[in-house]
Design a protein around this motif. Sequence first.
Motif, short mmCIF file in Angstrom:
data_model
loop_
_atom_site.label_atom_id
_atom_site.label_comp_id
_atom_site.label_asym_id
_atom_site.label_seq_id
_atom_site.Cartn_x
_atom_site.Cartn_y
_atom_site.Cartn_z
N LYS A 188 0.82 -1.22 0.00
CA LYS A 188 0.00 0.00 0.00
C LYS A 188 0.86 1.27 0.00
N LEU A 189 2.10 1.15 0.44
CA LEU A 189 3.01 2.29 0.40
C LEU A 189 3.62 2.47 -0.99
N LEU A 190 3.73 1.37 -1.72
CA LEU A 190 4.34 1.41 -3.05
C LEU A 190 3.34 1.72 -4.17
N PHE A 191 2.12 1.23 -4.04
CA PHE A 191 1.19 1.27 -5.16
C PHE A 191 -0.12 2.01 -4.86
N ASP A 192 -0.13 2.79 -3.80
CA ASP A 192 -1.29 3.62 -3.47
C ASP A 192 -0.82 5.00 -3.04
N ASP A 193 -1.73 5.96 -3.06
CA ASP A 193 -1.47 7.32 -2.57
C ASP A 193 -0.21 7.92 -3.19
N TYR A 194 -0.24 8.04 -4.50
CA TYR A 194 0.94 8.55 -5.21
C TYR A 194 1.23 10.02 -4.89
N ASP A 195 0.22 10.77 -4.51
CA ASP A 195 0.48 12.16 -4.12
C ASP A 195 1.40 12.21 -2.91
N ARG A 196 1.10 11.39 -1.91
CA ARG A 196 1.95 11.36 -0.72
C ARG A 196 3.35 10.87 -1.07
N GLN A 197 3.42 9.82 -1.87
CA GLN A 197 4.72 9.27 -2.27
C GLN A 197 5.57 10.33 -2.95
N PHE A 198 4.95 11.03 -3.90
CA PHE A 198 5.70 12.04 -4.66
C PHE A 198 6.21 13.14 -3.75
N GLU A 199 5.33 13.66 -2.90
CA GLU A 199 5.71 14.77 -2.03
C GLU A 199 6.84 14.37 -1.09
N GLU A 200 6.77 13.17 -0.54
CA GLU A 200 7.83 12.72 0.37
C GLU A 200 9.15 12.58 -0.37
N GLY A 201 9.12 11.97 -1.54
CA GLY A 201 10.36 11.80 -2.29
C GLY A 201 10.95 13.14 -2.72
N LEU A 202 10.09 14.05 -3.16
CA LEU A 202 10.58 15.37 -3.59
C LEU A 202 11.18 16.13 -2.40
N ALA A 203 10.56 16.01 -1.23
CA ALA A 203 11.10 16.66 -0.03
C ALA A 203 12.49 16.11 0.30
N VAL A 204 12.65 14.80 0.13
CA VAL A 204 13.96 14.18 0.37
C VAL A 204 14.99 14.72 -0.61
N VAL A 205 14.61 14.84 -1.89
CA VAL A 205 15.53 15.37 -2.90
C VAL A 205 15.95 16.79 -2.56
N VAL A 206 14.98 17.64 -2.24
CA VAL A 206 15.29 19.04 -1.95
C VAL A 206 16.16 19.16 -0.70
N ALA A 207 15.83 18.38 0.34
CA ALA A 207 16.65 18.40 1.56
C ALA A 207 18.07 17.91 1.25
N GLY A 208 18.16 16.90 0.39
CA GLY A 208 19.46 16.37 0.01
C GLY A 208 20.30 17.39 -0.75
N VAL A 209 19.65 18.16 -1.60
CA VAL A 209 20.36 19.22 -2.34
C VAL A 209 20.95 20.23 -1.36
N GLY A 210 20.14 20.66 -0.40
CA GLY A 210 20.64 21.61 0.59
C GLY A 210 21.79 21.06 1.40
N ALA A 211 21.68 19.78 1.80
CA ALA A 211 22.74 19.17 2.61
C ALA A 211 24.01 18.99 1.80
N ARG A 212 23.86 18.61 0.54
CA ARG A 212 25.02 18.37 -0.32
C ARG A 212 25.85 19.64 -0.51
N TYR A 213 25.17 20.76 -0.73
CA TYR A 213 25.87 22.01 -1.05
C TYR A 213 25.96 22.98 0.13
N GLY A 214 25.42 22.58 1.28
CA GLY A 214 25.53 23.40 2.47
C GLY A 214 24.78 24.71 2.36
N ILE A 215 23.64 24.68 1.68
CA ILE A 215 22.84 25.90 1.49
C ILE A 215 21.46 25.68 2.09
N SER A 216 21.09 26.54 3.02
CA SER A 216 19.81 26.38 3.70
C SER A 216 18.77 27.33 3.15
#
Length: 216
Positions: A188-216
């Motif tokens: 149900k986490l993999l194949f349902d509620d794609y809106d939630r999945q997308f938002e969580e993954g995108l948040a991880v990407v954006v947080a990772g970008v900030g951490a990688r380059y040290g920009i808050s």
Amino acid sequence: MSTERRAPLDRKRVADTALRLLNEVGLEGLTLRAIARELDVKAPALYWHFKDKQALLDEMATEMYRRMLAGAALDPADTWQERLLKTNRGLRAALLGYRDGAKVFSGSRFTGTDHAPALEANLRLLTAAGFTLAQAVDAGRTANMYTLGFVTEEQGVRPLGDERREGFDVEERARRLAGFPLAAEVGKLLFDDYDRQFEEGLAVVVAGVGARYGIS
């Protein structure tokens, strides 16, 4: 014969027809012959405008992007995080409007310069926030590729709207994997509620970008 069919044949009319037909037949069924039949012309007539199917896909992707931009406005007050979030939410929404939208968009080359103003604005915002130009490009590309990959997988399960491809019954999956309780539970986490999945993954990407380059 309808007024539409009597209208002069040009690149935009062909691309518009192809995008409309895409929702009916998908990318696999979208042939130049099928598009020509829809336009009530012979297939060779399309070659005056597009040398091959990839050239048409490039124009279709460009038109998809034009339509996306028409409904969007960039806020100069955005933080770089907000801009990455908004841009990729908008891209996902645009791709989901077409069957196989992500597949059409991936690897295509824009045929005009419609994308340049938004790209310039995004790069200026990120570099003003402290990113080098190379870092800004890497950040934008990483978020963009996450979105394209996510929607490609999403449309593999849900091709268009509420359609669901056969074989992705979460409850049936859980029954088959009953001997592996954790693996069964994540269906149900993999194949349902794609809106939630997308938002969580995108948040991880954006947080990772900030951490990688040290920009808050």
